[in-house]
Design a protein around this motif. Structure first.
Motif, short mmCIF file in Angstrom:
data_model
loop_
_atom_site.label_atom_id
_atom_site.label_comp_id
_atom_site.label_asym_id
_atom_site.label_seq_id
_atom_site.Cartn_x
_atom_site.Cartn_y
_atom_site.Cartn_z
N LYS B 270 38.79 29.05 53.99
CA LYS B 270 38.13 28.78 52.71
C LYS B 270 37.49 30.06 52.17
N SER B 271 36.81 30.79 53.07
CA SER B 271 36.16 32.03 52.65
C SER B 271 37.19 33.06 52.22
N ALA B 272 38.29 33.12 52.96
CA ALA B 272 39.34 34.09 52.63
C ALA B 272 39.92 33.77 51.25
N GLY B 273 40.13 32.47 51.02
CA GLY B 273 40.64 32.06 49.71
C GLY B 273 39.70 32.47 48.59
N ALA B 274 38.41 32.24 48.82
CA ALA B 274 37.42 32.60 47.80
C ALA B 274 37.37 34.11 47.58
N PHE B 275 37.46 34.86 48.68
CA PHE B 275 37.44 36.32 48.60
C PHE B 275 38.64 36.84 47.83
N LEU B 276 39.81 36.32 48.15
CA LEU B 276 41.02 36.77 47.47
C LEU B 276 40.95 36.46 45.98
N ARG B 277 40.42 35.28 45.68
CA ARG B 277 40.30 34.86 44.28
C ARG B 277 39.34 35.77 43.52
N LYS B 278 38.28 36.12 44.23
CA LYS B 278 37.22 36.90 43.57
C LYS B 278 37.70 38.31 43.23
N ARG B 279 38.50 38.87 44.14
CA ARG B 279 38.90 40.24 43.90
C ARG B 279 40.20 40.33 43.08
N ALA B 280 40.77 39.16 42.80
CA ALA B 280 42.05 39.18 42.06
C ALA B 280 41.79 39.15 40.57
N ASP B 281 42.74 39.63 39.82
CA ASP B 281 42.68 39.55 38.35
C ASP B 281 43.56 38.39 37.94
#
Lengths: 262, 289
Positions: B270-281
């Motif tokens: 879940k955290s990884a998903g949120a992190f990837l989403r946050k740093r993605a455009d």
């Protein structure tokens, strides 16, 4: 001043040569250790001993936390005794140990051992991957009686089960003997009860236990609750050389294996 | 004439110093350029000891090679023939080349199977990372204390079940059973629990929800009041009721460890998903936000 410079330069060159020689020797050792057929490594005494010494330190740091400092395992945690001649997976060959260390058991790594686990027959859905019928408390009791008596009285080797004749068993154990066949236990643990190293199904009629002591209560608990132990994959934690060294160390602990001249 | 005087090293010469610096700079630039601008320049000149081959800088592990030979040809490395070794190496090199080619062709973008495999692979890697982290006994104990109820035993029971179509017979049956007298003629014993004790989950299925609700609190030898179900009035006589009890930590330590790892794994994903989403455009079309 000039003399100091010359001597310093000479010292630096000598140090460089010594370092290069050491690096060359390390690389030569690494090539010998890593390029050899693992099955032949124990026959090369000097190389094997060098690897074993390396592996001992790595084992104490990374493996002893589960397998114990003496590598005897833990029957509460369900970690294997690495010094005996009983193997859940494979036949204890060095290459097989390496694979297990690298990729683990039910570790999440697709190359790890992950083919099956012990169902929980005292629950509504004993086995996740496909449908299995649960057992009644009476059936679990009889199976536990059978396996407990069989392991105490059998003369099986570590790779082949030799279950005792049913006539020698108590009535409850005789009922359990019949249940072993009718309920499909042989599908994983084999018709001779000797287990299957390809999927990690243990020999049920030897005197080696991963959990508990082989008492009827301990066996009944395993039948009821199931077992699904895990071993981490060290693929990203240890280098290939470290894995080989630990594998050599574990191999050296098994006194029943011939280490040199074999 | 000494070597020093022949090379004029016993005198300081700024001109010579500049020449040597220039030679060093040119040599350094040439090496850097060769390394930066040619593929052979970035190539590892030796295959590392732990690898059997390196394909465009990607290693093929010796242990995987040995394992593949064993599983394919059923022989250890030293007993494999030269052809077997060559064939296996060629197979593994080909696989690596095709993987690299697949990435070049954009298969991770276009192919559903490749995309699914990549997602599964990344998730597996997260699980592997979690499981590789040792869990202390304190952490396991804390989890166990917080979730003790889910580690209770299943509970077992066995009861005699009597059924009749009318309430009066059922009530008479209750009185008779409690007094230890024979049951009235109209009260028939059912076949439930014919195989002996049952786990609670099985008893619940066989008894049905109303009967199980009446059975669960009964003590051994206790007789229930009549319970109405679709097939008549039931009277239960509890023979053995062993309700669920907490299991000691040591006996279910392995289950606790699995659950702790599973929870950590889910949290990490879940955290990884949120992190990837946050740093993605990520741009979303209007109306689809």
């Amino acid at each position: 001043m000039k003399r100091l410079l010359i001597w310093s330069a000479a010292g630096i060159v000598l140090a460089g040569v010594a370092a290069s020689a050491w690096l060359w020797n390390e690389n030569r050792f690494a090539v010998m250790a890593m390029r050899a057929d693992p099955a032949q490594l124990p026959a090369n005494t000097a190389l094997f001993e060098h690897l074993t010494r390396e592996g001992r330190g790595i084992f104490q740091k990374d493996c002893a936390v589960c397998h114990g400092a003496n590598a005897k395992g833990d029957r509460v945690k369900g970690t294997a005794d690495l010094t005996d001649d009983d193997y859940l997976y494979g036949e204890g060959e060095l290459a097989q140990t390496e694979q297990t260390i690298l990729y683990g058991i039910r570790s999440g790594d697709p190359k790890g051992w992950n083919l099956a686990y012990m169902p929980a027959f005292g629950t509504a859905n004993p086995y996740g991957p496909y449908k299995l019928d649960p057992l009644t408390p009476g059936e679990i009791d009889n199976l536990a009686a059978y396996l407990s008596e069989a392991s105490k009285t059998s003369t099986s080797s570590q790779t082949h089960g030799v279950p005792p004749s049913p006539a020698a068993l108590s009535p409850a154990a005789q009922a359990g003997y019949a249940l072993y066949d009718s309920k499909g236990c042989w599908d994983c643990h084999a018709a001779d009860r000797g287990g299957d190293g390809a999927i990690g199904a243990p020999n049920l009629v030897d005197k080696v236990w991963l959990y508990g002591t082989g008492s009827k209560a301990d066996i009944a608990h395993t039948l009821t609750e199931g077992r699904k132990g895990q071993m981490p994959a060290f693929f990203r934690k240890l280098t290939a050389r470290q894995v080989r060294a630990v594998s050599a160390y574990v191999y050296s602990l098994q006194s029943h294996k011939k280490v040199s001249g074999s | 004439m000494t070597l020093n005087s022949a090379l004029k090293l016993d005198t300081v010469s700024p001109h010579r110093s500049l020449i040597f610096c220039a030679i060093g700079a040119v040599a350094g630039l040439a090496i850097a350029g060769f390394g930066l601008f040619t593929s052979s320049g970035t190539r590892t000149s030796m295959v590392p000891a732990q690898d059997v081959a390196v394909v465009n800088g990607v290693p093929i592990l010796m242990t995987d090679y040995v394992s593949n030979i064993q599983s394919t040809y059923q022989v250890p490395l030293s007993q494999a023939t030269a052809k077997q070794k060559k064939d296996m190496l060629e197979t593994m090199i080909r696989e690596e080349l095709y993987v690299q080619r697949g990435i070049e062709l954009g298969l991770p973008t276009d192919s559903t199977e490749v995309r699914s495999a990549l997602v599964t692979g990344v998730e597996s890697m997260q699980t592997t990372d979690v499981i590789s982290m040792p869990v202390s006994d304190q952490e396991l104990q804390a989890w166990y204390q917080a979730h003790m109820a889910q580690y209770n035993t299943e509970g077992t029971m066995r009861a005699d079940d009597y059924v009749t179509p009318d309430l009066a017979t059922a009530e008479a049956g209750v009185q008779a059973l409690r007094a230890g007298r024979p049951v009235p003629a109209g009260l028939k014993k059912s076949l439930l629990f014919a195989d002996g004790n049952e786990f609670y989950f099985a008893a619940q299925i066989h008894l049905g929800p109303e009967l199980f609700k009446a059975a669960a609190p009964l003590k051994n030898s206790e007789v229930s009041t009549p319970v109405k179900t679709a097939d008549g009035y039931h009277v239960l006589v509890m023979v053995l009721n062993d309700p669920p009890v907490a299991q000691p930590f040591d006996s279910i330590r392995d289950r606790v460890l699995q659950d702790v790892n599973e929870a950590k794994s889910n949290h990490l994903m879940k955290s990884a998903g949120a992190f990837l989403r946050k740093r993605a455009d990520v741009l979303i079309a209007k109306g689809f936000e």
